[in-house]
Design an enzyme around this catalytic site. Structure first.
Site, PDB file in Angstrom:
ATOM      1  N   HIS A 224      -3.824   1.879   3.707  1.00 40.07           N
ATOM      2  CA  HIS A 224      -4.512   2.990   3.044  1.00 40.07           C
ATOM      3  C   HIS A 224      -3.535   3.954   2.369  1.00 40.07           C
ATOM      4  O   HIS A 224      -2.457   4.244   2.864  1.00 40.07           O
ATOM      5  CB  HIS A 224      -5.383   3.749   4.044  1.00 40.07           C
ATOM      6  CG  HIS A 224      -4.621   4.310   5.211  1.00 40.07           C
ATOM      7  ND1 HIS A 224      -3.990   5.529   5.170  1.00 40.07           N
ATOM      8  CD2 HIS A 224      -4.392   3.817   6.443  1.00 40.07           C
ATOM      9  CE1 HIS A 224      -3.412   5.773   6.334  1.00 40.07           C
ATOM     10  NE2 HIS A 224      -3.641   4.739   7.132  1.00 40.07           N
ATOM     11  N   ASP A 225      -3.929   4.394   1.182  1.00 40.10           N
ATOM     12  CA  ASP A 225      -3.242   5.447   0.426  1.00 40.10           C
ATOM     13  C   ASP A 225      -1.866   5.034  -0.089  1.00 40.10           C
ATOM     14  O   ASP A 225      -1.085   5.884  -0.518  1.00 40.10           O
ATOM     15  CB  ASP A 225      -3.112   6.736   1.261  1.00 40.10           C
ATOM     16  CG  ASP A 225      -4.450   7.225   1.772  1.00 40.10           C
ATOM     17  OD1 ASP A 225      -5.292   7.616   0.952  1.00 40.10           O
ATOM     18  OD2 ASP A 225      -4.675   7.182   3.010  1.00 40.10           O
TER      19      ASP A 225
ATOM     20  N   GLY B 197       0.527   3.100   6.032  1.00 37.99           N
ATOM     21  CA  GLY B 197      -0.201   4.061   5.221  1.00 37.99           C
ATOM     22  C   GLY B 197       0.690   5.020   4.455  1.00 37.99           C
ATOM     23  O   GLY B 197       1.784   5.377   4.907  1.00 37.99           O
TER      24      GLY B 197
END
Length: 263
Positions: free
Chosen positions: A122-123, A140
């Site tokens: 994520h991200d 992340g």
């Protein structure tokens, strides 16, 4: 159903799939997915979440793109995965959507060569023209610059930034920021030099290579503090005008580093 779509594929009526897209057997495409022209999707892929995929990508079998982030803070917010154009995404890759703790978007740029079993959490933000070899893993919030190469089985700690043109050798453990142009390897991680062969292949002139070599020397070979090295790097600009963009790239990276650089 388009002739390019295998009859066993399941595509939600809400998905936006260009008529030229090819979808292989047993693949599943969710309602909030958009896929651009010329993209090829192999068999047994799952593309879900709020995922946008550009043109002329090749996604091989068993990839999972757009699944929820592996973050215990995630509470069902609508976050995104955005993939650019002309990427090769090999077998068993997993890319997750973003989280509300960051921008909410996991982003992959253009012309990347992403090999089997790569995980992009994520991200993360991955630039253009990168190579992520088999089993490279991004935790992340990792940022990977343009033209970066990560060797197989390399693991990158959350929030790490890897500067443009850097290269990591096989099975490296990357827990600190890696400045642009550097060649890193190992566990514990060490900077072994700078990515001279990669820069030559990309057309760096002798003057630019000289500037990168000098920046490497200032950061890693002269025993300077990071602050002193940064001052010396800034002083290179009038001496090496042809390399001013490379020097500016290094200065910007060092100024924005939050985890400290690998040294």
């Amino acid at each position: 159903m388009s002739a390019n779509i295998h009859p066993t594929a399941i595509i939600h009526e809400g998905a936006q799939v260009h008529p030229s897209v090819t979808v292989g057997p047993y693949s599943i495409i969710g309602p909030n997915v958009s896929i651009g022209a010329g993209t090829r999707i192999g068999p047994h892929c799952v593309i879900e979440g709020c995922t946008t995929i550009g043109v002329d990508n090749h996604i091989f079998q068993f990839a999972s793109l757009g699944a929820q982030p592996q973050d215990k803070k995630y509470a069902g917010e609508q976050t995104q995965l955005v993939i650019g154009d002309r990427n090769t995404i090999r077998e068993f890759c997993t890319f997750n959507t973003g989280t509300s703790q960051d921008s909410g978007v996991t982003r992959v740029g253009n012309d990347n060569w992403i090999m089997a079993y790569v995980h992009i959490a994520h991200d993360c933000v991955v630039g253009d023209q990168t190579i992520l070899a088999n089993n490279a893993t991004l935790a992340g919030h990792v940022h990977v610059g343009d033209w970066v190469i990560l060797g197989g089985l390399t693991g990158v700690h959350q929030f790490v930034k890897i500067g443009a043109h850097a290269m990591a050798g096989f099975a490296s453990r990357v827990a600190q920021d890696v400045p642009p142009f550097m060649l890193i390897e190992g566990n514990p991680l060490a900077v072994r030099g700078f990515n001279i062969e990669g820069l030559r292949r990309r057309g760096f002139t002798p003057e630019r290579l000289k500037a990168v070599k000098q920046m490497h020397r200032l950061l890693y070979r002269q025993g300077l503090t990071l602050e002193a090295a940064q001052q010396e790097i800034a002083a290179l600009v009038p001496e090496m005008p042809e390399a001013h963009q490379d020097i500016a790239l290094m200065q910007s990276f060092l100024d924005s580093s939050t985890r400290g650089i690998a040294r």
